[in-house]
Design a protein around this motif. Structure first.
Motif, PDB file in Angstrom:
ATOM      1  N   CYS A  22     -30.278  34.671  43.969  1.00 36.64           N
ATOM      2  CA  CYS A  22     -29.200  33.704  44.212  1.00 36.64           C
ATOM      3  C   CYS A  22     -29.671  32.267  43.986  1.00 36.64           C
ATOM      4  O   CYS A  22     -28.917  31.435  43.467  1.00 36.64           O
ATOM      5  CB  CYS A  22     -28.653  33.871  45.624  1.00 36.64           C
ATOM      6  N   ALA A  26     -28.010  29.699  41.243  1.00 38.49           N
ATOM      7  CA  ALA A  26     -27.461  28.423  41.705  1.00 38.49           C
ATOM      8  C   ALA A  26     -28.212  27.234  41.104  1.00 38.49           C
ATOM      9  O   ALA A  26     -27.596  26.222  40.749  1.00 38.49           O
ATOM     10  CB  ALA A  26     -27.507  28.363  43.232  1.00 38.49           C
ATOM     11  N   TYR A  27     -29.534  27.362  40.979  1.00 38.19           N
ATOM     12  CA  TYR A  27     -30.307  26.235  40.450  1.00 38.19           C
ATOM     13  C   TYR A  27     -30.084  26.076  38.944  1.00 38.19           C
ATOM     14  O   TYR A  27     -30.020  24.947  38.438  1.00 38.19           O
ATOM     15  CB  TYR A  27     -31.788  26.407  40.752  1.00 38.19           C
ATOM     16  N   ASN A  29     -27.354  26.699  37.449  1.00 40.92           N
ATOM     17  CA  ASN A  29     -26.035  26.069  37.395  1.00 40.92           C
ATOM     18  C   ASN A  29     -26.138  24.567  37.665  1.00 40.92           C
ATOM     19  O   ASN A  29     -25.541  23.750  36.959  1.00 40.92           O
ATOM     20  CB  ASN A  29     -25.116  26.738  38.413  1.00 40.92           C
ATOM     21  N   SER A  58     -19.588  38.238  45.181  1.00 40.87           N
ATOM     22  CA  SER A  58     -19.403  36.873  44.670  1.00 40.87           C
ATOM     23  C   SER A  58     -18.755  36.846  43.293  1.00 40.87           C
ATOM     24  O   SER A  58     -18.390  35.779  42.807  1.00 40.87           O
ATOM     25  CB  SER A  58     -20.758  36.157  44.592  1.00 40.87           C
ATOM     26  N   TYR A 362     -29.551  24.027  48.102  1.00 37.88           N
ATOM     27  CA  TYR A 362     -28.383  23.396  48.732  1.00 37.88           C
ATOM     28  C   TYR A 362     -28.619  21.897  48.887  1.00 37.88           C
ATOM     29  O   TYR A 362     -27.743  21.078  48.567  1.00 37.88           O
ATOM     30  CB  TYR A 362     -28.124  24.047  50.088  1.00 37.88           C
ATOM     31  N   TYR A 365     -28.274  20.094  45.534  1.00 40.54           N
ATOM     32  CA  TYR A 365     -26.874  19.872  45.166  1.00 40.54           C
ATOM     33  C   TYR A 365     -26.363  18.604  45.845  1.00 40.54           C
ATOM     34  O   TYR A 365     -25.695  17.765  45.212  1.00 40.54           O
ATOM     35  CB  TYR A 365     -26.014  21.072  45.580  1.00 40.54           C
ATOM     36  N   ILE A 372     -20.291  21.860  45.344  1.00 39.05           N
ATOM     37  CA  ILE A 372     -20.632  23.282  45.429  1.00 39.05           C
ATOM     38  C   ILE A 372     -19.343  24.085  45.451  1.00 39.05           C
ATOM     39  O   ILE A 372     -18.540  23.958  46.379  1.00 39.05           O
ATOM     40  CB  ILE A 372     -21.470  23.586  46.688  1.00 39.05           C
ATOM     41  N   THR A 375     -18.028  30.143  44.773  1.00 39.02           N
ATOM     42  CA  THR A 375     -18.950  31.200  44.341  1.00 39.02           C
ATOM     43  C   THR A 375     -20.396  30.822  44.632  1.00 39.02           C
ATOM     44  O   THR A 375     -21.166  31.623  45.181  1.00 39.02           O
ATOM     45  CB  THR A 375     -18.785  31.476  42.833  1.00 39.02           C
ATOM     46  N   THR A 376     -20.766  29.598  44.270  1.00 36.15           N
ATOM     47  CA  THR A 376     -22.133  29.138  44.521  1.00 36.15           C
ATOM     48  C   THR A 376     -22.426  29.100  46.013  1.00 36.15           C
ATOM     49  O   THR A 376     -23.526  29.458  46.460  1.00 36.15           O
ATOM     50  CB  THR A 376     -22.357  27.745  43.894  1.00 36.15           C
TER      51      THR A 376
END
Length: 548
Positions: A22, A26-27, A29, A58, A362, A365, A372, A375-376
Protein backbone atom coordinates in the motif's frame (compact mmCIF):
# COMPACT_ATOMS: atom_id res chain seq x y z
CA UNK A 1 16.43 5.84 -31.68
CA UNK A 2 13.81 4.31 -29.43
CA UNK A 3 14.38 4.61 -25.71
CA UNK A 4 12.51 1.90 -23.85
CA UNK A 5 12.77 3.98 -20.72
CA UNK A 6 11.27 2.24 -17.75
CA UNK A 7 9.31 4.19 -15.17
CA UNK A 8 10.88 4.80 -11.78
CA UNK A 9 9.92 1.78 -9.71
CA UNK A 10 8.56 2.14 -6.18
CA UNK A 11 8.90 -1.21 -4.45
CA UNK A 12 8.80 -2.90 -1.06
CA UNK A 13 10.54 -6.02 0.20
CA UNK A 14 10.58 -9.59 -1.17
CA UNK A 15 7.81 -10.93 1.04
CA UNK A 16 5.47 -7.98 0.84
CA UNK A 17 2.94 -7.24 3.57
CA UNK A 18 0.08 -4.78 3.43
CA UNK A 19 2.25 -1.82 4.47
CA UNK A 20 4.87 -2.60 1.84
CA UNK A 21 2.34 -2.81 -0.99
CA UNK A 22 0.00 0.00 0.00
CA UNK A 23 2.85 2.40 0.73
CA UNK A 24 4.43 1.66 -2.66
CA UNK A 25 1.15 2.33 -4.48
CA UNK A 26 0.41 5.52 -2.55
CA UNK A 27 3.94 6.89 -2.85
CA UNK A 28 4.13 6.19 -6.60
CA UNK A 29 0.88 8.12 -6.93
CA UNK A 30 2.25 11.03 -4.90
CA UNK A 31 5.54 11.21 -6.79
CA UNK A 32 3.75 11.16 -10.16
CA UNK A 33 1.67 14.14 -9.03
CA UNK A 34 4.54 16.29 -7.77
CA UNK A 35 7.13 15.59 -10.50
CA UNK A 36 7.34 15.19 -14.27
CA UNK A 37 8.71 11.64 -14.06
CA UNK A 38 6.55 8.53 -14.30
CA UNK A 39 6.47 6.30 -11.22
CA UNK A 40 5.09 2.80 -10.98
CA UNK A 41 4.47 0.64 -7.92
CA UNK A 42 5.76 -2.91 -8.29
CA UNK A 43 5.97 -5.92 -6.00
CA UNK A 44 8.91 -8.21 -5.33
CA UNK A 45 6.91 -11.20 -4.12
CA UNK A 46 3.56 -12.93 -3.75
CA UNK A 47 0.68 -11.03 -2.15
CA UNK A 48 -0.74 -12.55 1.00
CA UNK A 49 -4.49 -12.91 1.53
CA UNK A 50 -4.74 -9.89 3.77
CA UNK A 51 -3.14 -7.60 1.19
CA UNK A 52 -5.21 -9.10 -1.61
CA UNK A 53 -8.34 -8.38 0.41
CA UNK A 54 -7.28 -4.77 0.98
CA UNK A 55 -6.58 -4.18 -2.73
CA UNK A 56 -9.87 -5.76 -3.73
CA UNK A 57 -11.74 -3.67 -1.16
CA UNK A 58 -10.01 -0.53 -2.42
CA UNK A 59 -10.61 -1.37 -6.06
CA UNK A 60 -6.90 -1.25 -6.88
CA UNK A 61 -5.12 -3.62 -9.27
CA UNK A 62 -2.27 -5.73 -7.97
CA UNK A 63 1.10 -4.11 -8.66
CA UNK A 64 3.01 -5.94 -11.35
CA UNK A 65 5.56 -8.48 -10.16
CA UNK A 66 9.24 -7.90 -10.83
CA UNK A 67 11.70 -10.61 -9.85
CA UNK A 68 14.97 -8.97 -10.84
CA UNK A 69 15.95 -5.33 -11.35
CA UNK A 70 19.17 -5.88 -13.25
CA UNK A 71 19.51 -3.81 -16.42
CA UNK A 72 17.55 -5.24 -19.33
CA UNK A 73 17.65 -4.69 -23.07
CA UNK A 74 14.56 -2.48 -22.80
CA UNK A 75 16.63 -0.12 -20.61
CA UNK A 76 18.97 0.52 -23.55
CA UNK A 77 18.50 2.90 -26.44
CA UNK A 78 17.34 0.61 -29.24
CA UNK A 79 18.10 1.83 -32.77
CA UNK A 80 14.95 1.83 -34.87
CA UNK A 81 16.50 0.46 -38.05
CA UNK A 82 13.49 -0.20 -40.33
CA UNK A 83 13.12 -3.71 -41.68
CA UNK A 84 13.53 -4.10 -45.45
CA UNK A 85 12.11 -6.50 -48.02
CA UNK A 86 14.14 -9.53 -49.04
CA UNK A 87 13.69 -8.41 -52.69
CA UNK A 88 15.46 -5.05 -52.58
CA UNK A 89 18.72 -4.84 -54.51
CA UNK A 90 22.23 -4.87 -53.11
CA UNK A 91 22.59 -1.30 -54.35
CA UNK A 92 19.48 -0.14 -52.48
CA UNK A 93 20.69 -1.92 -49.35
CA UNK A 94 24.06 -0.23 -49.64
CA UNK A 95 22.40 3.17 -50.08
CA UNK A 96 20.20 2.65 -47.02
CA UNK A 97 23.20 1.64 -44.89
CA UNK A 98 25.17 4.70 -46.03
CA UNK A 99 22.29 7.12 -45.45
CA UNK A 100 21.42 5.69 -42.02
CA UNK A 101 25.06 5.15 -41.02
CA UNK A 102 24.49 1.49 -40.13
CA UNK A 103 26.36 -1.67 -41.05
CA UNK A 104 23.49 -4.16 -40.72
CA UNK A 105 19.99 -4.24 -42.18
CA UNK A 106 17.22 -6.47 -40.85
CA UNK A 107 15.10 -8.25 -43.45
CA UNK A 108 11.51 -8.54 -42.25
CA UNK A 109 8.15 -9.90 -43.31
CA UNK A 110 5.60 -7.73 -41.54
CA UNK A 111 6.99 -7.53 -38.00
CA UNK A 112 8.80 -10.86 -38.17
CA UNK A 113 12.56 -10.98 -38.60
CA UNK A 114 13.55 -13.09 -41.62
CA UNK A 115 17.27 -12.45 -41.94
CA UNK A 116 20.16 -9.99 -41.81
CA UNK A 117 22.55 -8.52 -44.34
CA UNK A 118 25.73 -6.71 -43.37
CA UNK A 119 27.97 -4.30 -45.18
CA UNK A 120 30.50 -7.12 -45.22
CA UNK A 121 28.05 -9.36 -47.09
CA UNK A 122 27.61 -6.69 -49.75
CA UNK A 123 31.35 -6.11 -50.06
CA UNK A 124 31.86 -9.84 -50.45
CA UNK A 125 29.29 -9.95 -53.25
CA UNK A 126 31.32 -7.34 -55.15
CA UNK A 127 34.68 -9.02 -54.60
CA UNK A 128 33.78 -12.67 -55.17
CA UNK A 129 34.06 -14.07 -58.68
CA UNK A 130 30.70 -15.37 -59.78
CA UNK A 131 29.84 -17.08 -63.06
CA UNK A 132 27.70 -15.35 -65.62
CA UNK A 133 24.53 -17.08 -64.42
CA UNK A 134 24.59 -15.59 -60.90
CA UNK A 135 21.95 -12.98 -61.78
CA UNK A 136 19.39 -15.59 -62.86
CA UNK A 137 20.37 -17.94 -60.02
CA UNK A 138 19.50 -15.10 -57.61
CA UNK A 139 16.07 -14.66 -59.30
CA UNK A 140 16.70 -10.98 -59.90
CA UNK A 141 13.67 -8.82 -60.53
CA UNK A 142 13.81 -6.75 -63.71
CA UNK A 143 12.63 -3.78 -61.69
CA UNK A 144 15.88 -4.00 -59.70
CA UNK A 145 17.94 -4.14 -62.90
CA UNK A 146 16.19 -1.06 -64.32
CA UNK A 147 16.67 0.92 -61.11
CA UNK A 148 20.31 -0.11 -60.63
CA UNK A 149 21.20 0.91 -64.18
CA UNK A 150 19.10 4.10 -63.93
CA UNK A 151 17.46 2.79 -67.04
CA UNK A 152 14.11 2.77 -68.78
CA UNK A 153 12.06 -0.28 -69.66
CA UNK A 154 11.09 -0.05 -73.35
CA UNK A 155 9.52 -3.46 -73.81
CA UNK A 156 8.37 -5.97 -71.18
CA UNK A 157 7.11 -6.11 -67.60
CA UNK A 158 9.51 -4.97 -64.87
CA UNK A 159 7.65 -7.02 -62.23
CA UNK A 160 8.89 -10.26 -63.79
CA UNK A 161 12.11 -12.02 -62.82
CA UNK A 162 15.30 -13.00 -64.63
CA UNK A 163 15.44 -16.70 -63.68
CA UNK A 164 17.15 -18.44 -66.61
CA UNK A 165 20.15 -17.71 -68.77
CA UNK A 166 23.46 -15.90 -68.42
CA UNK A 167 24.64 -12.30 -68.69
CA UNK A 168 26.94 -11.48 -71.59
CA UNK A 169 28.32 -8.53 -73.54
CA UNK A 170 27.78 -8.53 -77.30
CA UNK A 171 31.14 -7.08 -78.34
CA UNK A 172 31.55 -9.04 -81.58
CA UNK A 173 29.84 -9.26 -84.97
CA UNK A 174 26.36 -10.76 -85.30
CA UNK A 175 27.87 -13.83 -86.96
CA UNK A 176 30.00 -14.48 -83.87
CA UNK A 177 27.14 -13.68 -81.51
CA UNK A 178 25.15 -16.59 -82.91
CA UNK A 179 27.72 -18.95 -81.44
CA UNK A 180 27.30 -17.97 -77.79
CA UNK A 181 23.87 -16.37 -77.29
CA UNK A 182 21.40 -18.90 -75.89
CA UNK A 183 17.68 -18.66 -75.15
CA UNK A 184 16.76 -16.45 -72.16
CA UNK A 185 20.21 -14.80 -71.94
CA UNK A 186 20.53 -11.15 -70.89
CA UNK A 187 22.63 -9.36 -73.51
CA UNK A 188 24.44 -6.05 -72.95
CA UNK A 189 25.07 -4.22 -76.24
CA UNK A 190 25.29 -0.88 -77.97
CA UNK A 191 23.34 0.96 -80.67
CA UNK A 192 24.13 -1.40 -83.55
CA UNK A 193 20.87 -2.48 -85.15
CA UNK A 194 22.34 -5.76 -86.41
CA UNK A 195 23.49 -6.82 -82.93
CA UNK A 196 20.11 -5.97 -81.39
CA UNK A 197 18.29 -7.87 -84.14
CA UNK A 198 20.57 -10.88 -83.79
CA UNK A 199 20.18 -11.09 -80.01
CA UNK A 200 16.40 -11.01 -80.28
CA UNK A 201 16.37 -13.59 -83.06
CA UNK A 202 18.55 -15.86 -80.92
CA UNK A 203 15.74 -15.76 -78.29
CA UNK A 204 17.52 -13.61 -75.70
CA UNK A 205 15.33 -12.92 -72.71
CA UNK A 206 16.41 -9.29 -72.44
CA UNK A 207 18.71 -6.84 -74.20
CA UNK A 208 20.22 -3.81 -72.47
CA UNK A 209 20.99 -0.98 -74.85
CA UNK A 210 23.76 1.26 -73.48
CA UNK A 211 24.65 4.99 -73.67
CA UNK A 212 21.04 6.07 -74.05
CA UNK A 213 20.84 4.88 -77.65
CA UNK A 214 17.51 5.05 -79.42
CA UNK A 215 15.77 1.78 -80.13
CA UNK A 216 14.05 1.58 -83.49
CA UNK A 217 10.37 0.79 -83.89
CA UNK A 218 11.27 -2.34 -85.83
CA UNK A 219 13.40 -3.68 -82.99
CA UNK A 220 10.66 -2.89 -80.46
CA UNK A 221 8.05 -4.76 -82.48
CA UNK A 222 10.36 -7.71 -82.98
CA UNK A 223 11.11 -7.81 -79.25
CA UNK A 224 7.41 -7.81 -78.46
CA UNK A 225 6.83 -10.67 -80.87
CA UNK A 226 9.74 -12.71 -79.49
CA UNK A 227 8.89 -11.81 -75.85
CA UNK A 228 12.29 -10.20 -75.35
CA UNK A 229 12.56 -7.33 -72.87
CA UNK A 230 14.40 -4.13 -73.78
CA UNK A 231 16.04 -1.81 -71.24
CA UNK A 232 17.91 1.36 -72.18
CA UNK A 233 20.49 2.94 -69.88
CA UNK A 234 22.63 6.08 -70.03
CA UNK A 235 25.69 4.12 -68.83
CA UNK A 236 28.35 2.69 -71.16
CA UNK A 237 28.91 -1.03 -71.59
CA UNK A 238 31.74 -1.22 -69.04
CA UNK A 239 29.69 0.56 -66.35
CA UNK A 240 26.66 -1.64 -66.98
CA UNK A 241 28.77 -4.78 -66.67
CA UNK A 242 30.17 -3.44 -63.39
CA UNK A 243 26.83 -2.33 -61.95
CA UNK A 244 24.46 -5.07 -62.98
CA UNK A 245 25.37 -7.50 -60.19
CA UNK A 246 24.29 -4.82 -57.70
CA UNK A 247 20.72 -5.41 -58.86
CA UNK A 248 20.63 -8.86 -57.30
CA UNK A 249 18.18 -9.21 -54.39
CA UNK A 250 19.64 -9.27 -50.89
CA UNK A 251 17.85 -12.51 -50.06
CA UNK A 252 20.52 -14.33 -52.08
CA UNK A 253 23.23 -13.11 -49.72
CA UNK A 254 21.45 -12.55 -46.43
CA UNK A 255 21.99 -14.68 -43.32
CA UNK A 256 18.75 -16.43 -42.45
CA UNK A 257 19.69 -19.44 -40.32
CA UNK A 258 20.66 -19.51 -36.64
CA UNK A 259 20.16 -15.78 -36.20
CA UNK A 260 21.29 -14.41 -32.84
CA UNK A 261 18.41 -12.33 -31.53
CA UNK A 262 17.66 -10.86 -28.12
CA UNK A 263 14.45 -9.87 -26.37
CA UNK A 264 13.58 -6.63 -24.62
CA UNK A 265 13.29 -8.54 -21.33
CA UNK A 266 16.78 -10.11 -21.54
CA UNK A 267 19.37 -9.01 -18.99
CA UNK A 268 22.32 -7.11 -20.44
CA UNK A 269 24.95 -8.94 -18.42
CA UNK A 270 23.77 -12.21 -19.97
CA UNK A 271 23.55 -11.02 -23.59
CA UNK A 272 26.96 -9.38 -23.29
CA UNK A 273 28.52 -12.82 -22.93
CA UNK A 274 26.72 -14.04 -26.06
CA UNK A 275 27.75 -10.93 -28.04
CA UNK A 276 31.40 -11.48 -27.17
CA UNK A 277 31.35 -14.85 -28.92
CA UNK A 278 29.83 -13.51 -32.17
CA UNK A 279 31.55 -11.67 -34.99
CA UNK A 280 28.55 -9.47 -35.72
CA UNK A 281 28.33 -5.87 -34.59
CA UNK A 282 24.56 -5.52 -34.53
CA UNK A 283 21.82 -7.76 -33.18
CA UNK A 284 18.03 -7.71 -33.72
CA UNK A 285 15.76 -7.09 -30.72
CA UNK A 286 12.35 -8.74 -30.41
CA UNK A 287 9.51 -7.90 -28.09
CA UNK A 288 7.68 -10.35 -25.82
CA UNK A 289 5.57 -11.51 -28.78
CA UNK A 290 8.59 -12.16 -31.00
CA UNK A 291 8.03 -9.05 -33.13
CA UNK A 292 11.02 -7.11 -34.47
CA UNK A 293 11.66 -3.90 -32.51
CA UNK A 294 15.07 -2.60 -33.57
CA UNK A 295 18.81 -3.21 -33.39
CA UNK A 296 21.49 -2.87 -30.74
CA UNK A 297 25.27 -3.18 -30.85
CA UNK A 298 27.94 -3.81 -28.26
CA UNK A 299 28.38 -0.06 -28.04
CA UNK A 300 24.77 0.33 -26.91
CA UNK A 301 25.55 -1.68 -23.79
CA UNK A 302 27.99 1.02 -22.68
CA UNK A 303 25.14 3.52 -22.51
CA UNK A 304 22.64 1.27 -20.78
CA UNK A 305 20.53 2.83 -18.06
CA UNK A 306 20.28 1.27 -14.64
CA UNK A 307 16.75 0.81 -13.37
CA UNK A 308 15.78 3.58 -10.99
CA UNK A 309 14.19 2.51 -7.72
CA UNK A 310 12.56 3.94 -4.64
CA UNK A 311 12.55 1.49 -1.74
CA UNK A 312 9.74 1.57 0.80
CA UNK A 313 9.31 -0.31 4.08
CA UNK A 314 12.84 -1.78 4.12
CA UNK A 315 16.50 -0.90 3.83
CA UNK A 316 18.10 -4.35 4.14
CA UNK A 317 19.81 -5.75 1.02
CA UNK A 318 18.74 -9.32 1.72
CA UNK A 319 15.09 -8.20 1.89
CA UNK A 320 15.29 -6.34 -1.42
CA UNK A 321 14.35 -7.46 -4.90
CA UNK A 322 17.03 -9.46 -6.73
CA UNK A 323 19.59 -7.43 -8.67
CA UNK A 324 19.35 -4.44 -6.33
CA UNK A 325 23.14 -3.93 -6.49
CA UNK A 326 22.85 -3.10 -10.21
CA UNK A 327 19.99 -0.63 -9.81
CA UNK A 328 20.14 3.09 -9.05
CA UNK A 329 18.41 3.75 -5.74
CA UNK A 330 16.92 7.24 -5.61
CA UNK A 331 15.05 7.21 -2.29
CA UNK A 332 14.40 5.06 0.74
CA UNK A 333 11.29 5.56 2.87
CA UNK A 334 11.24 3.31 5.92
CA UNK A 335 10.47 2.87 9.60
CA UNK A 336 12.85 0.02 10.45
CA UNK A 337 16.36 -0.07 11.87
CA UNK A 338 19.19 0.96 9.55
CA UNK A 339 20.20 -2.00 7.44
CA UNK A 340 22.72 -3.02 4.80
CA UNK A 341 21.65 -1.19 1.63
CA UNK A 342 24.59 0.57 -0.01
CA UNK A 343 24.15 3.25 -2.68
CA UNK A 344 26.50 4.62 -5.32
CA UNK A 345 25.43 8.22 -4.82
CA UNK A 346 23.68 10.12 -2.01
CA UNK A 347 19.95 9.42 -1.84
CA UNK A 348 16.90 10.91 -0.21
CA UNK A 349 16.50 8.83 2.94
CA UNK A 350 13.57 9.23 5.31
CA UNK A 351 13.44 6.97 8.31
CA UNK A 352 11.12 7.68 11.22
CA UNK A 353 10.42 5.69 14.41
CA UNK A 354 6.78 5.13 13.57
CA UNK A 355 4.61 2.04 13.51
CA UNK A 356 4.11 2.04 9.75
CA UNK A 357 5.67 3.34 6.53
CA UNK A 358 2.22 4.40 5.39
CA UNK A 359 2.16 6.99 8.19
CA UNK A 360 5.28 8.59 6.67
CA UNK A 361 3.64 8.57 3.23
CA UNK A 362 0.56 10.22 4.76
CA UNK A 363 2.79 12.95 6.19
CA UNK A 364 4.42 13.49 2.79
CA UNK A 365 1.04 13.97 1.14
CA UNK A 366 0.31 16.63 3.73
CA UNK A 367 3.73 18.28 3.36
CA UNK A 368 3.29 18.53 -0.41
CA UNK A 369 -0.30 19.79 -0.06
CA UNK A 370 -1.62 16.94 -2.23
CA UNK A 371 -5.21 15.88 -1.65
CA UNK A 372 -5.67 12.29 -0.51
CA UNK A 373 -8.51 10.64 -2.41
CA UNK A 374 -10.78 7.99 -0.93
CA UNK A 375 -8.91 5.06 -2.51
CA UNK A 376 -5.50 6.24 -1.34
CA UNK A 377 -6.90 6.90 2.12
CA UNK A 378 -8.20 3.33 2.37
CA UNK A 379 -4.83 1.92 1.26
CA UNK A 380 -2.84 3.95 3.79
CA UNK A 381 -5.31 3.34 6.59
CA UNK A 382 -5.27 -0.40 5.87
CA UNK A 383 -1.48 -0.44 6.09
CA UNK A 384 -1.45 1.31 9.47
CA UNK A 385 -4.13 -0.99 10.87
CA UNK A 386 -2.21 -4.04 9.69
CA UNK A 387 1.29 -2.98 10.76
CA UNK A 388 0.22 -1.75 14.20
CA UNK A 389 -2.22 -4.64 14.81
CA UNK A 390 -4.93 -2.00 15.14
CA UNK A 391 -2.82 0.10 17.55
CA UNK A 392 -1.94 -2.89 19.79
CA UNK A 393 1.70 -3.13 18.67
CA UNK A 394 4.31 -1.33 20.80
CA UNK A 395 5.58 0.20 17.56
CA UNK A 396 2.35 2.17 17.27
CA UNK A 397 2.65 5.84 18.12
CA UNK A 398 0.13 8.60 18.62
CA UNK A 399 1.14 9.86 15.18
CA UNK A 400 0.16 6.53 13.61
CA UNK A 401 -3.19 6.47 15.36
CA UNK A 402 -4.00 10.04 14.41
CA UNK A 403 -3.05 9.39 10.79
CA UNK A 404 -5.24 6.27 10.67
CA UNK A 405 -8.20 8.11 12.18
CA UNK A 406 -7.86 10.95 9.66
CA UNK A 407 -7.57 8.50 6.77
CA UNK A 408 -10.55 6.46 8.00
CA UNK A 409 -12.74 9.57 7.78
CA UNK A 410 -11.66 10.20 4.18
CA UNK A 411 -12.15 6.52 3.29
CA UNK A 412 -15.49 6.46 5.13
CA UNK A 413 -14.71 3.29 7.09
CA UNK A 414 -15.07 2.22 10.72
CA UNK A 415 -11.61 1.23 11.94
CA UNK A 416 -12.61 -1.56 14.31
CA UNK A 417 -15.03 -3.21 11.90
CA UNK A 418 -12.63 -2.91 8.98
CA UNK A 419 -9.67 -4.15 11.07
CA UNK A 420 -11.64 -7.27 11.96
CA UNK A 421 -12.26 -7.91 8.25
CA UNK A 422 -8.58 -7.43 7.38
CA UNK A 423 -7.27 -9.77 10.08
CA UNK A 424 -9.89 -12.37 9.29
CA UNK A 425 -8.84 -12.36 5.62
CA UNK A 426 -5.17 -12.64 6.61
CA UNK A 427 -5.62 -15.43 9.14
CA UNK A 428 -7.27 -17.86 6.75
CA UNK A 429 -4.23 -20.13 6.70
CA UNK A 430 -5.65 -23.64 6.90
CA UNK A 431 -5.62 -24.17 3.14
CA UNK A 432 -2.00 -23.01 2.74
CA UNK A 433 1.12 -25.15 2.58
CA UNK A 434 3.81 -24.85 5.25
CA UNK A 435 6.03 -23.02 2.77
CA UNK A 436 3.30 -20.53 1.86
CA UNK A 437 2.62 -19.80 5.53
CA UNK A 438 6.29 -19.48 6.36
CA UNK A 439 7.06 -17.01 3.59
CA UNK A 440 3.89 -14.98 3.94
CA UNK A 441 5.81 -12.42 5.98
CA UNK A 442 9.44 -13.47 6.16
CA UNK A 443 12.55 -11.29 6.40
CA UNK A 444 16.27 -11.83 6.75
CA UNK A 445 18.51 -9.82 9.06
CA UNK A 446 22.30 -9.72 9.24
CA UNK A 447 24.39 -9.18 12.34
CA UNK A 448 28.15 -9.41 11.84
CA UNK A 449 28.54 -12.82 10.14
CA UNK A 450 25.24 -14.21 11.41
CA UNK A 451 22.18 -14.32 9.13
CA UNK A 452 18.81 -14.67 10.81
CA UNK A 453 15.50 -15.47 9.17
CA UNK A 454 12.40 -14.21 10.97
CA UNK A 455 8.83 -14.91 9.89
CA UNK A 456 5.54 -13.86 11.45
CA UNK A 457 1.83 -14.44 11.11
CA UNK A 458 -0.95 -12.68 12.98
CA UNK A 459 -4.26 -14.29 13.83
CA UNK A 460 -7.32 -13.63 15.95
CA UNK A 461 -7.87 -17.37 16.33
CA UNK A 462 -5.70 -19.09 18.97
CA UNK A 463 -6.78 -22.58 17.87
CA UNK A 464 -5.65 -21.85 14.33
CA UNK A 465 -2.25 -20.71 15.61
CA UNK A 466 -1.85 -23.93 17.58
CA UNK A 467 -2.63 -26.01 14.50
CA UNK A 468 -0.16 -24.02 12.40
CA UNK A 469 2.54 -24.39 15.05
CA UNK A 470 2.31 -28.20 14.85
CA UNK A 471 2.69 -28.02 11.08
CA UNK A 472 5.59 -25.57 11.04
CA UNK A 473 7.85 -27.21 13.66
CA UNK A 474 8.86 -30.09 11.33
CA UNK A 475 9.23 -27.67 8.42
CA UNK A 476 11.34 -25.01 10.11
CA UNK A 477 14.47 -27.18 10.23
CA UNK A 478 14.58 -27.37 6.42
CA UNK A 479 14.85 -23.57 6.27
CA UNK A 480 18.39 -23.55 7.67
CA UNK A 481 20.15 -25.55 4.97
CA UNK A 482 17.92 -24.47 2.07
CA UNK A 483 18.40 -20.74 2.65
CA UNK A 484 21.94 -20.56 4.07
CA UNK A 485 20.72 -19.21 7.40
CA UNK A 486 22.34 -19.58 10.81
CA UNK A 487 19.10 -19.38 12.77
CA UNK A 488 15.39 -19.16 11.98
CA UNK A 489 12.61 -17.81 14.20
CA UNK A 490 8.89 -17.72 13.52
CA UNK A 491 6.38 -15.66 15.49
CA UNK A 492 2.81 -16.88 15.87
CA UNK A 493 1.15 -13.71 17.11
CA UNK A 494 -2.24 -13.77 18.79
CA UNK A 495 -3.80 -10.36 18.20
CA UNK A 496 -6.44 -10.84 20.88
CA UNK A 497 -4.04 -11.79 23.72
CA UNK A 498 -1.30 -9.46 22.46
CA UNK A 499 1.34 -12.18 22.75
CA UNK A 500 3.39 -14.46 20.52
CA UNK A 501 4.70 -17.97 20.55
CA UNK A 502 8.06 -18.24 18.80
CA UNK A 503 9.36 -21.44 17.25
CA UNK A 504 13.00 -21.73 16.23
CA UNK A 505 15.74 -23.76 14.53
CA UNK A 506 19.52 -23.52 14.21
CA UNK A 507 22.58 -23.79 16.45
CA UNK A 508 22.19 -21.80 19.68
CA UNK A 509 18.70 -20.58 18.70
CA UNK A 510 17.20 -22.06 21.85
CA UNK A 511 19.88 -20.57 24.10
CA UNK A 512 19.49 -17.21 22.38
CA UNK A 513 15.73 -17.05 22.97
CA UNK A 514 16.06 -18.15 26.60
CA UNK A 515 18.76 -15.62 27.41
CA UNK A 516 17.22 -12.78 25.42
CA UNK A 517 13.71 -13.06 26.87
CA UNK A 518 14.38 -14.87 30.16
CA UNK A 519 11.99 -17.68 29.28
CA UNK A 520 12.14 -21.46 29.22
CA UNK A 521 11.80 -23.12 25.80
CA UNK A 522 9.68 -26.25 25.57
CA UNK A 523 9.41 -28.42 22.44
CA UNK A 524 11.17 -25.98 20.08
CA UNK A 525 9.02 -23.03 21.12
CA UNK A 526 8.69 -20.32 23.74
CA UNK A 527 5.81 -18.16 24.94
CA UNK A 528 6.55 -14.42 24.74
CA UNK A 529 3.88 -12.46 26.55
CA UNK A 530 3.39 -8.91 25.35
CA UNK A 531 5.67 -9.47 22.35
CA UNK A 532 3.84 -8.78 19.09
CA UNK A 533 6.34 -6.71 17.10
CA UNK A 534 9.14 -8.31 15.14
CA UNK A 535 10.69 -4.94 14.42
CA UNK A 536 10.61 -3.32 17.84
CA UNK A 537 10.56 -6.25 20.27
CA UNK A 538 11.92 -9.49 18.83
CA UNK A 539 14.77 -8.36 16.55
CA UNK A 540 16.27 -5.65 18.84
CA UNK A 541 16.22 -8.02 21.82
CA UNK A 542 17.88 -10.82 19.85
CA UNK A 543 20.50 -8.45 18.43
CA UNK A 544 21.31 -7.12 21.87
CA UNK A 545 21.70 -10.66 23.21
CA UNK A 546 23.99 -11.58 20.30
CA UNK A 547 26.13 -8.54 20.97
CA UNK A 548 26.61 -9.58 24.54
Amino acid sequence: MTDYKSPIIVIGHKNPDTDSICSAIAYANLKSKISEEHYEARRAGHLNEETQYVLEKSGVKHPRYIKDVRTQVKDIEIRETPGVSRNISLKDAWTLMKNDNVVTLPITIGRNIEGLITIGDIAKSYMEEYDSRILSAAHTKYKNIVATLEGTLIVGNEETYFTEGKVLIAATTPDMMENYIEPNDLVILGDRYESQFCAIEMKAGCIIVCEGSTVSITIKKLAEQKKCMIITTPHDTFSVARLINQSMPINYFMKRDNLTTFHTEDFTDEIQQVMAKKRYRDFPILDANGNYVGMISRRNLLGSNRKKLILVDHNEKNQSVDGIEEAEILEIIDHHRLGTIETIAPVFFRNQPLGCTATIIYQMYKENDVEIDKTTAMLLCSAIISDTLMYRSPTCTAVDKQAADDLAKIAEIDVETYASEIFKAGSNLSSKTEKEIFFQDFKQFSFNDIILGVGQINSMNSNELLEIKERLIPYINTMIENNNLNMVFFMLTDIMTESSEVIYAGNHAKELIESAFSVKCVGMSAQLKGVVSRKKQLIPTIMESLQQ
